[in-house]
Design a protein around this motif. Structure first.
Motif, PDB file in Angstrom:
ATOM      1  N   ILE A  90       0.896  -0.740  -0.468  1.00 49.60           N
ATOM      2  CA  ILE A  90      -0.143   0.158   0.212  1.00 49.60           C
ATOM      3  C   ILE A  90       0.420   1.381  -0.178  1.00 49.60           C
ATOM      4  N   LYS A 143      -0.342  -7.699  -7.853  1.00 44.63           N
ATOM      5  CA  LYS A 143      -0.983  -7.514  -8.085  1.00 44.63           C
ATOM      6  C   LYS A 143      -2.420  -7.872  -6.663  1.00 44.63           C
ATOM      7  N   LEU A 177      -2.043  -6.726  -3.152  1.00 47.99           N
ATOM      8  CA  LEU A 177      -2.174  -5.174  -3.209  1.00 47.99           C
ATOM      9  C   LEU A 177      -3.579  -5.174  -3.082  1.00 47.99           C
ATOM     10  N   PHE A 178      -4.625  -6.653  -3.950  1.00 45.99           N
ATOM     11  CA  PHE A 178      -5.748  -6.605  -3.974  1.00 45.99           C
ATOM     12  C   PHE A 178      -6.678  -6.423  -2.105  1.00 45.99           C
ATOM     13  N   ARG A 180      -5.553  -3.600  -0.002  1.00 44.40           N
ATOM     14  CA  ARG A 180      -7.237  -3.120   0.179  1.00 44.40           C
ATOM     15  C   ARG A 180      -7.806  -3.337   0.629  1.00 44.40           C
ATOM     16  N   ARG A 181      -8.664  -4.784   0.143  1.00 50.89           N
ATOM     17  CA  ARG A 181      -9.850  -5.120   0.784  1.00 50.89           C
ATOM     18  C   ARG A 181     -10.159  -4.768   1.893  1.00 50.89           C
TER      19      ARG A 181
END
Lengths: 572, 181
Positions: free
Chosen positions: B135, B160, B163-164, B167-168
């Motif tokens: 992040i 990727k 990061l997904f 962020r969640r």
């Protein structure tokens, strides 16, 4: 479009990496879905907030701190170099002590003051015991770096002298005492004074007035080290004195990281530990101290904490471990973060004290494996460390085949996998690891490749498969080339990932079948492998009747027959 | 000459004995490394320790630096590894001194300056170090997936997915704290 994909595409668009096709799909979805638009707003807002999180300015003191640390590092590397070159200073610095071997442990040594003289003819400084002849001093070239070296030696002798002073009930060296010593009158105790160190060389005297000299003598870490009771007690120990008279230790002491490490509370305790003292007297260990990787290790808090563990300290003093220290790959491995994590773990420390582990450590393959990220990462895994407390695992580690396997990339990758590490704590798997047949199988490329495959590792998560590995019949099968080749084949790998097949492995008849030559021959055939790729066929394994049939010699013989295998292939 | 090429030139100059070359590298990267260390450790003191030790380690191991790689990626990884080690060794995780930076010279630029910034900062601290790193690298330091992959030492695909997940998790934490961005 499900929510996960929607979210992924929204982020891709925010990040600016979305493809045209995905953008079209996303926009179409957004146009017709209110909930998706709400999520779009929410994510955009979150991204905006994150973008508002600005960089912070580093504190003003950061840059000067970095500069000081770099300068201290440059100084320490300059001081070590000249001392280690040429004739061994240890032959010249006899120190103000009698040879350690002549000092009894229970004897309180006495300090003899030093005096120093510089000869303009020889360009040499000698520091000798006052009033004693012949002198036990040291000589050192007085070029700039030599002076720095001289300073280190003076400092080290000072360290040693202070240790002696404290042993003789002289005022304890504390913060005030040492902190008050100025650049030119550092040795202001009754026994040692500036007059005792009669240095006439102007350049050296100038150096003694420099900040660098002041910095070392006033170094809190050095003071902390000297002030520690453990260090003072340790000074009564032959091994410690011998260590301090050792070039490598002295050179190491000139290094910030080592001094900081040695001044650490855990190290204080370690100094008082016989095993650690013995380690300090060991050439391999002290030579290793001169290497940056070792110093990194020593300055690691986890390593220092580990020293408080008797088992670890004992391991450190073991021949095998010290031999291992002589290996640069091992030293680098010791400085690795993942290993550092392992230091802090009791299981690892206890494993280190284990003969089998130490024996393994003295093996080049294991040492080189330690330099491998995958293996080291495996060591950093809790389950690996738990496994290391298991005799079967340690015995396996001491086994040639296992050690050779450790040098193999495929096996290292397998070791680093979660599935493998989880298997480590499993009794059946440990039993398998300890079995000769399994270890011999490890010598096979086919088997190691199989182990590195996802299918094998997934199968490891299955109780039936692990139990099978602990089973003699299965392990005997592992000793067979055809079986190992089959293991490495995609078809078998897929079968291994199949629940039915894994359950079939729990069936004795099936295991017996696996260990059978005829069956293995069949396994190695393309036709059979192709048949195995068929779900219906694999599911049949789970059927007891089928498995029992496999236990029949005639069936197996038939399987080994190409015609039968081809029939099976057609059948599927 | 690109920035990376210039870095490589500075490294070579340093290896040939030009000390000021390394000073220039410190000038260039102390801010970014400090920020990364601060975001990972959450402590001003730890971030300073980490940044300092990373530069010393880089200086000490400069001869092992592969000039075909980016210097910044190399030293950044050293910094991140050291910062992560600090976090791991801290038991229990010490309270992160978000206030500490408010005493710095520039409190207004600290993310604690606004209510949403504070929420976000607290939420970030609840992520795992791996999640926090991606992040920070993506949103605060502005690196691409590819650059993050290089820095963290994982494939772009993993960046990727990490990061997904991060962020969640961040969204979940923010919602749990009653903060809707």
């Amino acid at each position: 479009m499900n929510r996960e994909r929607l979210e992924a595409l929204l982020w891709e668009r925010i990040d600016g990496v979305i493809t045209d096709a995905d953008r079209t799909e996303l926009e179409a979805h957004l146009a017709e879905n209110h909930e998706a638009r709400e999520l779009e707003k929410e994510l955009a807002l979150l991204a905006g907030r994150l973008a508002e999180v600005v960089e912070v300015d580093p504190p003003e003191e950061l840059r000067p701190r970095i500069d000081r640390a770099l300068e201290a590092h440059r100084l320490s590397t300059e001081t070590t170099e000249p001392i280690s070159r040429g004739a061994s200073p240890s032959k010249r610095i006899q120190a103000p002590f009698r040879p350690p071997s002549k000092i009894r442990r229970d004897e309180k040594p006495t300090f003899r003051p030093l005096s120093g003289n510089w000869s303009s003819e020889t360009n040499v400084i000698t520091i000798e015991e006052s009033g004693k002849s012949p002198p036990r001093g040291f000589a050192m070239a007085t070029n700039k770096t030599g002076i720095i070296g001289a300073f280190v030696a003076v400092a080290v002798i000072g360290i040693v002298a202070i240790g002696y002073l404290s042993l003789n009930k002289a005022p304890t060296i504390g913060e005030d005492a040492v902190g008050a010593v100025g650049a030119a009158d550092r040795y202001r105790s009754e026994q040692i004074t500036t007059e005792d160190v009669q240095i006439e060389q102007v350049e050296l005297q100038a150096f003694l007035q420099t900040d660098e000299f002041d910095q070392l003598i006033n170094d809190p870490e050095t003071r902390k080290l000297l002030a520690s009771e453990a260090m003072q007690e340790a000074m009564a120990n032959d091994a410690v004195r011998m260590a301090l008279a050792n070039d490598a230790v002295r050179n190491a002491l000139a290094n910030d990281a080592v001094r900081m490490a040695l001044a650490n509370d855990s190290f204080h305790e370690a100094w008082a530990n016989d095993a650690f003292q013995d380690a300090m007297a060991n050439d391999a260990f002290v030579n290793a101290l001169g290497r940056p990787a070792t110093r990194v290790t020593m300055s690691d808090r986890a390593f220092q904490d580990a020293l408080a563990n008797d088992a670890f300290a004992k391991a450190l003093a073991s021949d095998a471990f010290q031999q291992a220290w002589a290996n640069e790959a091992f030293q680098d491995a010791m400085a690795n973060d993942a290993v550092a994590k392992a230091w802090a773990n009791d299981a690892f420390a206890n494993a280190m004290a284990n003969d089998a582990f130490q024996k393994a450590l003295s093996d080049k393959a294991v040492q080189n494996a330690l330099a491998n990220d995958a293996f080291v990462n495996a060591l950093g895994h809790q389950n690996t460390r738990v496994a290391m407390t298991d005799k079967a695992f340690l015995d396996a580690l001491a086994n040639d085949a296992f050690q050779n396997a450790l040098a193999d990339k495929a096996f290292q990758n397998a070791l680093a996998s979660d599935a493998f590490q989880n298997a480590f704590t499993n009794d059946a798997f440990q039993k398998a690891l300890a079995a000769d047949a399994f270890q011999n199988a490890l010598a096979s490329d086919a088997f190691r490749n199989a182990m590195a495959s996802d299918a094998f590792q997934n199968a490891l998560a299955n109780d039936a498969f692990r139990d099978a590995m602990a089973n003699d019949a299965f392990r005997n099968a592992l000793a067979n080339d055809a079986f190992r080749d089959a293991l490495a084949s995609d078809a078998f790998a897929n079968a291994m990932a199949n629940d039915a097949f894994q359950n079939a492995l729990a069936n004795d008849a099936f295991r017996d079948a696996i260990a059978n030559d005829a069956f293995q021959k069949a396994l190695a055939s393309d036709a059979f492998a192709n048949a195995m790729a068929n779900d219906a066929f694999v599911n049949a394994w789970a059927n007891d009747a089928f498995s029992d049939a496999m236990a029949q010699a005639s069936v197996r013989d038939a399987l080994a027959n190409g015609a039968m295998a081809r029939t099976m292939e057609n059948y599927r | 000459m690109t920035r990376d090429e210039h870095d490589t030139m500075l490294v070579q100059a340093c290896l040939q004995g030009d000390r000021s070359a390394f000073d220039e590298l410190v000038d260039r990267y102390q801010r970014a490394l400090y920020n990364a260390a601060y975001r990972i450790t959450g402590s001003v003191d730890d971030a300073m320790d980490v940044t300092q030790s990373a530069f010393v380690a880089a200086y000490e191991k400069l001869h092992t630096f592969d000039p075909s790689r980016r210097f910044f990626s190399w030293i950044y990884r050293i910094t991140c590894n050291r910062a992560l080690k600090v976090v791991e060794q801290r038991r229990p995780l010490a309270a992160i001194d978000a206030e500490a930076h408010s005493t710095q010279s520039n409190p207004e630029v600290v993310y604690g300056a606004t209510e949403s910034g504070e929420f976000l900062e607290r939420a970030l601290r609840e992520l795992s170090p791996d999640q926090r790193i991606v992040i920070v690298l993506k949103h605060i330091l502005g690196f691409s997936y590819h650059e993050i992959g290089e820095l963290v030492g994982v494939p772009e695909k993993t960046v990727k997915s990490r990061l997904f997940t991060a962020r969640r998790r961040l969204r979940t934490v923010l919602l749990e704290k009653g903060f809707v961005p």
